[in-house]
Design a protein around this motif. Structure first.
Motif: not given
Length: 85
Positions: A30-31, A34-35, A42, A45-46
């Protein structure tokens, strides 16, 4: 003078092409998602990772729209940065 402009445009092109890297949405955390993707924080993305864990890998980019909060516009603006394999 012409070489200065060529160098400038080369640097700008390089910056733009590396500003966002491609991310494999079927493997990334997820990190990382999101980046690397515009408009995906986040929380979204999660949700992408949770969807993937429940439903298996994404087969198409458009399948991302099945994730709450991810619309077709978000997919379209990230199309060049999304990998499936």
């Amino acid at each position: 003078m012409m070489n200065t402009f060529k160098t400038f445009f080369l640097l700008v092109s390089l910056f733009i092409s590396t500003a966002f890297a491609a991310v494999n949405i079927n493997k990334a955390s997820a990190e990382d998602i999101s980046k690397e993707l515009k408009g995906i924080g986040i929380v979204k993305a999660t949700a992408i990772v949770s969807y993937r864990e429940k439903n298996g890998p994404f087969k198409t980019m458009e399948q991302l729209t099945e994730v709450k909060g991810v619309g077709l516009k978000t997919v379209e603006k990230n199309r060049k940065n999304i990998l499936l394999k």
